[in-house]
Design an enzyme around this catalytic site. Structure first.
Site: not given
Length: 337
Positions: A101, A282-285, A306
């Site tokens: 990431q 997860h992907m929201s962040d 986050h």
């Protein structure tokens, strides 16, 4: 030089990782202090240090304070090195996916090949199969392609995993992911390393039983690997819609039945689908940094600490406007331009 208080917001390693990524991309140096000040083991830990070292190698950066336990870091990037191979060993079960990431947004179209050793499937970070099934597939939707080769899996605590990421290319531009669209299929990978194959089958069957109520085709494959350094299991799922993808994962652990692992992942997936968001928690962040770089809008399943922290760090590096509607801990719409 940009000044960053490492104790701000959720005060974890995400502040450092976001700062490193944007520093290398923009060429702006930064100083971060109070690194993980509110955590049980404050200061840089080994896996955070490897994120620093990776970005240092990519950008020929000058650094001060890049050592285990350091509570302050100065990072001065230079030009990104293209056409290069980089080896990163985060040690034992340090998270490989958190390194991915951090580095991936900075190496688009740079012809950089990175080999990462450590934990591919470890707690408190997305699993490597989530990265393959969800993260990379959503990046493909916004114009970014990447090849990921999973050579060995690594579980907590021994690690021993190995991944190569390369051919990160694309022409990303402003994107709009505001709905999942009609659900078409659920895909997944149920794996075991150095454990009986029936564990992967039981995880798969348990997830399939719960997901069957969604009324779409289900394709879950098993990945059975013997002779790995570490023992472990897990499952990752991806609900693929006409316009986006929602994902979920779950890891096995001692005393946790395989059926519970599969059920857990399936219920997390359904909970995310029920939010009517376009991307999961997860992907929201993870999508926020790409929306900040290229412009974009999406609906996230949950407004996390986050995400809040990321917004503030991003605004220190980029002259952008972040418009977020929604309240924690519910779904939210992010528009960044």
């Amino acid at each position: 030089m940009i000044e960053i208080d490492g104790s701000f917001g959720e005060g974890g390693g995400q502040i450092l990782r976001t700062s490193l990524t944007l520093s290398v991309i923009t060429g702006k140096p930064f100083r971060i202090f109070n690194i993980r000040a509110n955590r049980p083991n404050p200061g840089l830990q080994r896996q955070h240090l490897w994120a620093v070292k990776a970005m240092k190698m990519i950008s020929n950066a000058e650094t001060k304070g890049d050592e285990v336990g350091s509570k302050e870091l100065i990072f001065v990037p230079h030009e990104i090195k293209g056409n290069t191979n980089i080896d990163i060993d985060v040690g034992t079960a340090g998270s490989v996916t958190l390194i991915i990431q951090t580095v991936l947004p900075a190496i688009i179209n740079k012809n950089v090949r990175i080999r990462i050793k450590g934990g591919t499937d470890v707690p408190k970070s997305p699993t490597i199969d989530y990265i393959r099934l969800v993260y990379l597939e959503i990046l493909r939707k916004i114009g970014i392609e990447a090849k990921l080769n999973l050579i060995k899996r690594g579980h907590y605590p021994e690690g021993g995993g190995e991944v190569i990421i390369e051919n990160v290319n694309g022409n990303p531009s402003a994107f709009s992911l505001l709905e999942l669209g009609k659900l078409t299929i659920i895909k997944g990978i149920s794996h075991v390393s150095s454990l009986p194959a029936h564990i992967a089958e039981r995880q798969m069957n348990s997830a399939r039983e719960i997901l069957s109520k969604l009324g779409v085709p289900i394709e879950i494959e098993t990945d059975v690997r013997q002779g790995e350094v570490s023992k472990g299991s897990g499952i990752a799922l991806a609900a693929i819609g006409e316009k986006s993808i929602i994902g979920a994962d779950s890891l096995g652990e001692r005393g946790k039945r395989a059926e519970i692992v599969g059920e857990e992942a399936a219920r997390i997936l359904i909970n995310n689908l029920n939010t009517k968001a376009s991307v999961d928690i997860h992907m929201s962040d993870m999508l926020m940094i790409f929306a900040s770089l290229y412009g974009g809008e999406y609906i996230g399943a949950e407004l996390t600490s986050h995400a809040y922290t990321n917004m503030e760090i991003i605004k220190k590096f980029l002259d952008i406007k972040i418009d977020v509607s929604g309240k924690r801990p519910f779904r939210f719409k992010a528009k960044i331009f």
